[in-house]
Design an enzyme around this catalytic site. Structure first.
Site, PDB file in Angstrom:
ATOM      1  N   ASP A   1      41.015  39.991  36.080  1.00  0.00           N
ATOM      2  CA  ASP A   1      42.296  39.310  35.972  1.00  0.00           C
ATOM      3  C   ASP A   1      43.153  40.182  35.061  1.00  0.00           C
ATOM      4  OD1 ASP A   1      44.454  37.673  36.108  1.00  0.00           O
ATOM      5  OD2 ASP A   1      43.369  35.817  35.697  1.00  0.00           O
TER       6      ASP A   1
HETATM    7  C1  BGC Z   1      46.712  35.341  36.700  1.00  0.00           C
HETATM    8  C2  BGC Z   1      46.228  35.851  38.041  1.00  0.00           C
HETATM    9  C3  BGC Z   1      47.301  36.685  38.674  1.00  0.00           C
HETATM   10  C4  BGC Z   1      47.650  37.829  37.737  1.00  0.00           C
HETATM   11  C5  BGC Z   1      48.699  38.762  38.276  1.00  0.00           C
HETATM   12  C6  BGC Z   1      47.195  36.478  35.824  1.00  0.00           C
HETATM   13  O1  BGC Z   1      47.782  36.003  34.672  1.00  0.00           O
HETATM   14  O2  BGC Z   1      45.697  34.628  36.051  1.00  0.00           O
HETATM   15  O3  BGC Z   1      45.864  34.766  38.862  1.00  0.00           O
HETATM   16  O4  BGC Z   1      46.896  37.147  39.920  1.00  0.00           O
HETATM   17  O5  BGC Z   1      48.111  37.296  36.520  1.00  0.00           O
HETATM   18  O6  BGC Z   1      49.928  38.150  38.315  1.00  0.00           O
END
Ligand code: BGC
Length: 726
Positions: free
Chosen positions: A261
């Site tokens: 993530d």
């Molecule tokens: C989220 C993800 C997301 C990523 C990119 C993160 O903060 O938890 O689900 O895909 O950001 O935007």
């Protein structure tokens, strides 16, 4: 030239040519291509492909013609294009897309075919926008109605989530767009999401939380998976050796890439050895700070390269990551069968609307006092003045919510939908205000303005002969939004009081709620009709009016339990340790008793049980008949309109050597029936589905014995049972 030399030269040239062709040859076996490519890459090139090179891309190998991976959020449509290395919009004018309904809505359709339709349509938009990986879908379990991201997931039941996620992934990946399944694993709350350590039994971990991920790997062969921010046994899930190397890669045979993530990586040694394959981030330290060399300073960039060069970590560890990234690139970015796709096509709007219509759940539909028929579907001849009240009748619910926010080409709001259908009969009063959708902030609301809006709505209500209240949650911070949980099980902005006062003025009132989570409904006795709509995306207004007008007969059922009061959720009896945790440690003390499993064990009546949803028609079930390893029930449409029923099979074991829930969802079928029509709905009992994760053995186990089968219209319906000896 001497013939011998010529032959030798020709041979050498052909070998080079053959060698050159293997990794670029889509006909060659994938593993040969991967091996061939790795053999040509320098250590530095290998390092380059395992971390970000911009906010949403990871590098390829330009020297070898190996393409980069373009990723984007996900999961309800393609996110607005952002600048290469900032979180600011790139201000493109051609990145307007279709917002599809939220994944909770898809789960509420209980329709595997619609999941295929969804995965196909959304991936066509990703392909057209040049994306290789869509960051989604998500299958974290809706353990608490407080979870700010529940709308991005598929409800409280692992079986339902598994059944719905598999067709979505298959359809998307058939188009050459890889899914990145979120968030592996135990990211079931947003409070302290970057740090909370989740303590859960092996049994609950396997039966409840891992199950849909396992299905996605084993049945849909998902290409990539996103590690979650939280920790398990003190180790971040983006590089948790036990969960990634142990469970995901070894036990389940996942051969794709585990992507962190954004900013979920915290340590080079762990990232290198704990199974992380691509490090993505928000900033250099993941979350807040940016260094001079940014991407070179990522944990899996220079610091890892140094450990490899010093021989502290063997090349095989790096090569395994590179192999996983290359597989992903060949399957997506360099897949000659990848579709061109399309953006905002009418077919996509149709898909959006169809999913929305089937996901809407009719929760109540009584006859108002002195009336002969139920309030829904609306009979327009009966009403001269239809008052629509509520902020969600006009608020964009595709904006906000965090990373799933979307920039849409056209959205039809509920109010527009009602106006199109009922014209000048429709009047509107906002009734309450909710402020703007601001990420991580709460917009202050002026109490005087709030009171004025309420007064206006009540005044207009006196003139109306039908009220449609359109409210619920929204995508503001601390509603349904990433990086923060809800603060109360009650709806905000004075909605409960407003509905009660409106209902006191006008008995003909329909409540329409949006939201990814359940909430309290203290006004329920006062209102004859109540629909829950999740988030319906671009076609919200059309899908909604098609259902309230009766053009479409509602057929959605709840993928999550609506409790009467917040204290009734199974984990609540264990206090703060069970949610949201104490000192950033949370204990899943309710164990496997999540959602309806827990309500049944605690003998607590929910407001609306899991699997519940009404129709404009009625269905009658016959006595179930068991034959061999099958069970069948006849279902008859006993009403006057065509409708769809979701027949659910719950199974419980009479006597088991270990504790088991009274019953669990093990299959379902959605059937369409004309008035008076009868269909036989049969299920084959699959022993694999009846296994439980034995605490004693530390493994999945099938136990022979007598099983009780419930052929049911919801988890609370126990009127059609049979037993089977297995
Ligand atoms: C989220 C993800 C997301 C990523 C990119 C993160 O903060 O938890 O689900 O895909 O950001 O935007």
């Amino acid at each position: 030239m001497n013939k011998k030399i010529l032959t030798a030269l020709l041979f050498a040239a052909s070998t080079v040519a053959t060698q050159a062709q293997v990794y670029l040859d889509p006909q060659a076996p994938l593993e040969n291509r991967v091996k061939d490519a790795i053999s040509r890459m320098t250590t530095h090139e290998k390092i380059q492909v395992i971390h970000a090179q911009s906010k949403f891309t990871s590098a390829g190998v330009p020297r070898l013609g190996i393409r980069q991976l373009n990723m984007d959020d996900g999961p309800h449509g393609v996110r607005e294009e952002l600048e290469w290395n900032t979180w600011s919009p790139a201000k493109w004018t051609n990145d307007y897309i279709v917002a599809f309904p939220s994944l909770t809505c898809l789960a509420a359709t209980w329709n595997r075919d619609l999941s295929t339709v969804y995965g196909n349509a959304v991936s066509e938009e990703f392909a057209f926008r040049g994306k290789d990986i869509m960051l989604g879908p998500g299958v974290n379990i809706q353990r608490t109605p407080m979870n700010g991201r529940a709308f991005e997931y598929m409800g409280e039941d692992p079986y339902l989530a598994g059944e719905i996620v598999v067709p979505y992934i298959k359809a998307a990946q058939a188009n050459g767009v890889g899914c990145c399944l979120k968030h592996y694993v135990l990211n079931d709350q947003e409070t302290d999401r970057f740090a909370v350590d989740v303590n859960v039994s092996d049994r609950a971990l396997n039966e409840i939380y891992l199950y849909p991920f396992k299905k996605a790997v084993e049945d849909a062969h998902v290409y990539t998976i996103m590690g979650s921010y939280n920790t398990y046994k003190g180790v971040h899930c983006c590089h948790n050796d036990e969960l990634i190397n142990g469970v995901l890669k070894k036990q389940w045979g996942f051969d794709g890439a585990l992507i962190s993530d954004w900013g979920g990586t915290t340590n080079t040694w762990e990232a290198a050895n704990g199974g992380l394959d691509i490090e993505m981030g928000s900033y250099t330290d993941g979350k807040l700070k940016e260094s001079e060399y940014t991407y070179d300073d990522y944990y899996l960039a220079k610091p890892f390269e140094k450990l490899i060069e010093e021989g502290k970590i063997p090349m095989s560890v790096l090569d395994d990551k590179v192999a996983r990234v290359l597989r992903t690139i060949f399957r997506t970015a360099m897949n000659p069968k990848k579709v061109i796709g399309s953006q905002c096509s009418e077919a996509h709007y149709d898909a959006c609307r169809a999913i929305g219509e089937e996901g809407i759940v009719l929760l109540k539909n009584d006859k108002p006092k002195k009336e002969k028929s139920a309030l829904l579907p609306i009979d327009p001849a009966k009403y001269q003045k239809i008052l629509v009240v509520g902020d969600n009748a006009t608020k964009s619910l595709t904006l906000g919510g965090g990373s799933s926010e979307l920039k849409t080409l056209r959205d039809i709001s509920p109010l527009e939908g009602f106006k199109t259908l009922y014209g000048d009969k429709v009047d509107y009063a906002q009734g309450y205000m909710s402020g703007r959708a601001i990420y991580d902030q709460v917009d202050p609301i002026d109490p005087a303005k709030q009171a004025a809006l309420k007064a206006e709505a009540l005044e207009k209500a006196r003139q109306a002969d039908l009220i449609i209240f359109v409210g619920g949650l929204n995508k503001n911070h601390r509603q349904d939004c990433e990086n923060g949980d809800r603060e109360s099980y009650d709806l905000s902005y004075g909605q409960n009081e407003l509905i009660a006062e409106l209902a006191a003025i006008q008995k003909n009132i329909i409540v329409v709620m949006f939201g990814g989570n359940p909430y309290s409904t203290p006004w329920l006795e006062q209102v004859p009709a109540f629909l829950h709509c999740w988030y319906l995306g671009s076609e919200a207004g059309k899908a909604l009016v098609n259902v309230v007008s009766g053009k479409v007969c509602p057929s959605g059922k709840l993928p999550v339990t609506f409790a009467k009061k917040y204290e009734d959720y199974p984990y609540m009896k264990y206090g703060k340790e069970a949610y949201p945790g104490v000192d950033k440690k949370v204990y899943y003390k309710e164990d496997i008793y999540v959602g309806y499993r827990g309500f049944e064990a605690d003998k607590v009546q929910p407001q609306f049980p899991f699997g519940f949803g009404l129709s404009y028609t009625t269905f009658k079930y016959s006595k179930p008949v068991v034959s061999g390893n099958t069970v069948a029930v006849e279902v008859t449409n006993t009403g006057s309109v065509e409708g769809k029923e979701i027949v659910q099979l719950y199974v419980g074991m009479e006597k088991c050597s270990e504790d088991r829930p009274k019953k669990e969802l093990k299959d379902f079928k959605k059937v369409s029936l004309k008035p008076g029509e009868t269909k036989t709905v049969g299920f084959t009992i699959n022993r694999d589905n009846l296994k439980f994760f034995s605490t004693k053995d530390g493994a999945w186990k099938f136990e022979p014995g007598t099983y009780r089968l419930y052929l049911a219209s919801s988890s609370a319906d126990e009127s059609h049972q049979a037993t089977i000896d297995l």
